[in-house]
Design an enzyme around this catalytic site. Structure first.
Site, PDB file in Angstrom:
ATOM      1  CG  ASP A  18      19.983  22.906  40.173  1.00  0.00           C
ATOM      2  OD1 ASP A  18      21.054  23.402  40.591  1.00  0.00           O
ATOM      3  OD2 ASP A  18      18.999  22.718  40.901  1.00  0.00           O
ATOM      4  N   GLY A  21      26.597  20.827  42.494  1.00  0.00           N
ATOM      5  CA  GLY A  21      27.061  20.778  43.877  1.00  0.00           C
ATOM      6  C   GLY A  21      26.769  19.426  44.506  1.00  0.00           C
ATOM      7  CD1 TRP A  23      27.378  13.912  39.302  1.00  0.00           C
ATOM      8  CD2 TRP A  23      29.356  14.921  39.711  1.00  0.00           C
ATOM      9  NE1 TRP A  23      28.359  13.215  38.630  1.00  0.00           N
ATOM     10  CE2 TRP A  23      29.582  13.806  38.860  1.00  0.00           C
ATOM     11  CE3 TRP A  23      30.443  15.698  40.096  1.00  0.00           C
ATOM     12  CZ2 TRP A  23      30.846  13.463  38.398  1.00  0.00           C
ATOM     13  CZ3 TRP A  23      31.710  15.355  39.639  1.00  0.00           C
ATOM     14  CH2 TRP A  23      31.900  14.254  38.809  1.00  0.00           C
ATOM     15  NE  ARG A  31      28.116  24.275  46.136  1.00  0.00           N
ATOM     16  CZ  ARG A  31      26.883  23.835  45.922  1.00  0.00           C
ATOM     17  NH1 ARG A  31      26.378  22.874  46.661  1.00  0.00           N
ATOM     18  NH2 ARG A  31      26.134  24.377  44.980  1.00  0.00           N
ATOM     19  CG  HIS A  35      30.366  24.515  39.904  1.00  0.00           C
ATOM     20  ND1 HIS A  35      29.006  24.446  39.724  1.00  0.00           N
ATOM     21  CD2 HIS A  35      30.551  25.050  41.141  1.00  0.00           C
ATOM     22  CE1 HIS A  35      28.391  24.918  40.801  1.00  0.00           C
ATOM     23  NE2 HIS A  35      29.310  25.288  41.676  1.00  0.00           N
ATOM     24  CG  LEU A 129      23.000  25.697  18.603  1.00  0.00           C
ATOM     25  CD1 LEU A 129      21.522  25.334  18.736  1.00  0.00           C
ATOM     26  CD2 LEU A 129      23.844  24.682  19.395  1.00  0.00           C
TER      27      LEU A 129
HETATM   28  C1  IPE Z   1      19.428  27.918  39.092  1.00  0.00           C
HETATM   29  O1  IPE Z   1      19.932  26.998  39.994  1.00  0.00           O
HETATM   30  C2  IPE Z   1      20.543  28.700  38.470  1.00  0.00           C
HETATM   31  C3  IPE Z   1      21.445  27.964  37.591  1.00  0.00           C
HETATM   32  C4  IPE Z   1      21.382  26.702  37.281  1.00  0.00           C
HETATM   33  C5  IPE Z   1      22.479  28.753  37.005  1.00  0.00           C
HETATM   34  P1  IPE Z   1      20.037  27.293  41.558  1.00  0.00           P
HETATM   35  O2  IPE Z   1      20.681  26.121  42.163  1.00  0.00           O
HETATM   36  O3  IPE Z   1      20.695  28.615  41.766  1.00  0.00           O
HETATM   37  O4  IPE Z   1      18.504  27.422  41.955  1.00  0.00           O
HETATM   38  P2  IPE Z   1      17.789  27.200  43.360  1.00  0.00           P
HETATM   39  O5  IPE Z   1      18.584  27.973  44.380  1.00  0.00           O
HETATM   40  O6  IPE Z   1      17.835  25.746  43.632  1.00  0.00           O
HETATM   41  O7  IPE Z   1      16.411  27.694  43.168  1.00  0.00           O
HETATM   42  C1  IPE Z   2      24.057  24.521  39.131  1.00  0.00           C
HETATM   43  O1  IPE Z   2      24.445  23.589  40.093  1.00  0.00           O
HETATM   44  C2  IPE Z   2      25.191  25.448  38.765  1.00  0.00           C
HETATM   45  C3  IPE Z   2      25.046  26.811  39.270  1.00  0.00           C
HETATM   46  C4  IPE Z   2      24.037  27.268  39.921  1.00  0.00           C
HETATM   47  C5  IPE Z   2      26.141  27.710  39.004  1.00  0.00           C
HETATM   48  P1  IPE Z   2      24.372  23.910  41.657  1.00  0.00           P
HETATM   49  O2  IPE Z   2      25.695  24.481  42.066  1.00  0.00           O
HETATM   50  O3  IPE Z   2      23.204  24.741  41.964  1.00  0.00           O
HETATM   51  O4  IPE Z   2      24.212  22.447  42.242  1.00  0.00           O
HETATM   52  P2  IPE Z   2      23.292  22.021  43.466  1.00  0.00           P
HETATM   53  O5  IPE Z   2      21.898  22.436  43.127  1.00  0.00           O
HETATM   54  O6  IPE Z   2      23.817  22.717  44.680  1.00  0.00           O
HETATM   55  O7  IPE Z   2      23.450  20.536  43.517  1.00  0.00           O
HETATM   56 MG    MG Z   3      21.291  24.265  42.429  1.00  0.00          MG
END
Ligand code: IPE
Ligand code: IPE
Ligand code: MG
Length: 252
Positions: A18, A21, A23, A31, A35, A129
């Site tokens: 997580d 976005g 970052w 965003r 990724h 793995l």
């Molecule tokens: C969890 O992260 C899902 C993944 C990392 C793929 P999210 O960013 O979707 O989770 P919430 O919304 O913060 O709970």
């Molecule tokens: C995790 O990073 C990746 C996915 C959920 C696909 P996020 O996209 O949730 O990043 P933040 O949490 O918004 O920073």
């Molecule tokens: Mg997230």
């Protein structure tokens, strides 16, 4: 390697990747750029597990709920996913990594589904793995599908309702053939499970870091392992019982 050293290395690590976005936002970039940077961190994590002899790594790449994000972000993620499938699988195969996907595969495009199946076929015989990618995955969905499979078995006369127990559920849920995750890692600073492996994480050790996923490095993963090695996993028993078990397991 001694028994004590072996138990200090988790057999199975489950990761919520997580913070991509945020970052990107910190850098005033879209965003999708986050990724892309996150995809590089995946390799850091895989390399680390290969070096340390971790048997299984489950990565949460895309949740059932992530389909609800803006269409351009979902599109960018699908492109990245397809690109990774095209580029990375040969190298993973060469390094002895078996790749598998869990989640609702029907929701992906036929082209992505075909690549997923091809990656699984190509790496089926690898044992170094076990890499599980949770994509379009939800823990509640996983449990619901196990319940459906049980109902179908009862309906077909293969199973009696009174024989449904934890083992029967566990056998029908994702990752049934792997040890349950020993260690859960979430980057990005939030302390929640976000519908990841709900059933499988029952006794998993949880570890959180504020580091954003694209910043992941081996030193951080080592911190998680060091912390894990210091924990006492009691599984509902007492400390004394656990100590007695450990001395039975250690050859004199
Ligand atoms: C969890 O992260 C899902 C993944 C990392 C793929 P999210 O960013 O979707 O989770 P919430 O919304 O913060 O709970
Ligand atoms: C995790 O990073 C990746 C996915 C959920 C696909 P996020 O996209 O949730 O990043 P933040 O949490 O918004 O920073
Ligand atoms: Mg997230």
């Amino acid at each position: 390697m001694s028994a004590a050293a072996d138990s200090a290395i988790p057999r199975h690590i489950a990761v919520i990747m997580d913070g991509n976005g945020r970052w990107a936002q910190q850098r005033r970039r879209p965003r999708a750029i986050g990724h892309r940077a996150g995809a590089r961190a995946v390799n850091v994590c895989i390399d680390f597990c290969l070096e340390r002899g971790v048997q299984a790594l489950t990565l949460f790449a895309f949740s059932s709920e992530n389909w609800g994000r803006p269409a351009d972000e979902v599109g960018a993620l699908m492109k990245l996913f397809m690109g990774a499938l095209e580029r990375e699988v040969d190298e993973l195969d060469r390094r002895g990594v078996r790749v598998r996907f869990i989640g609702e595969r029907e929701r992906f495009s036929p082209a992505i589904r075909e690549r997923m199946a091809a990656a699984e076929r190509q790496t089926l015989g690898n044992t170094r793995l076990h890499l599980v990618v949770a994509a379009s995955y939800g823990g509640r969905q996983d449990i619901a599908m196990a319940a459906r499979a049980l109902a179908q078995d009862v309906q077909a006369g293969r199973l009696r309702a009174e024989d449904i127990d934890e083992r029967a559920v566990a056998a029908r849920i994702s990752l049934a053939d792997l040890p349950a995750p020993d260690l859960f890692i979430r980057t990005g600073g939030d302390h929640r499970i976000s519908n990841f492996l709900l059933w499988q994480l029952a006794y998993t050790e949880l570890w959180f870091t504020d580091l954003l996923w694209p910043e992941l490095d081996a030193a951080t993963l080592q911190q998680a392992l060091d912390d894990y090695a210091r924990r006492e996993r009691r599984f509902g028993l007492t400390s004394a019982q656990i100590a007695a078990q450990a001395s039975e397991d250690t050859p004199a």
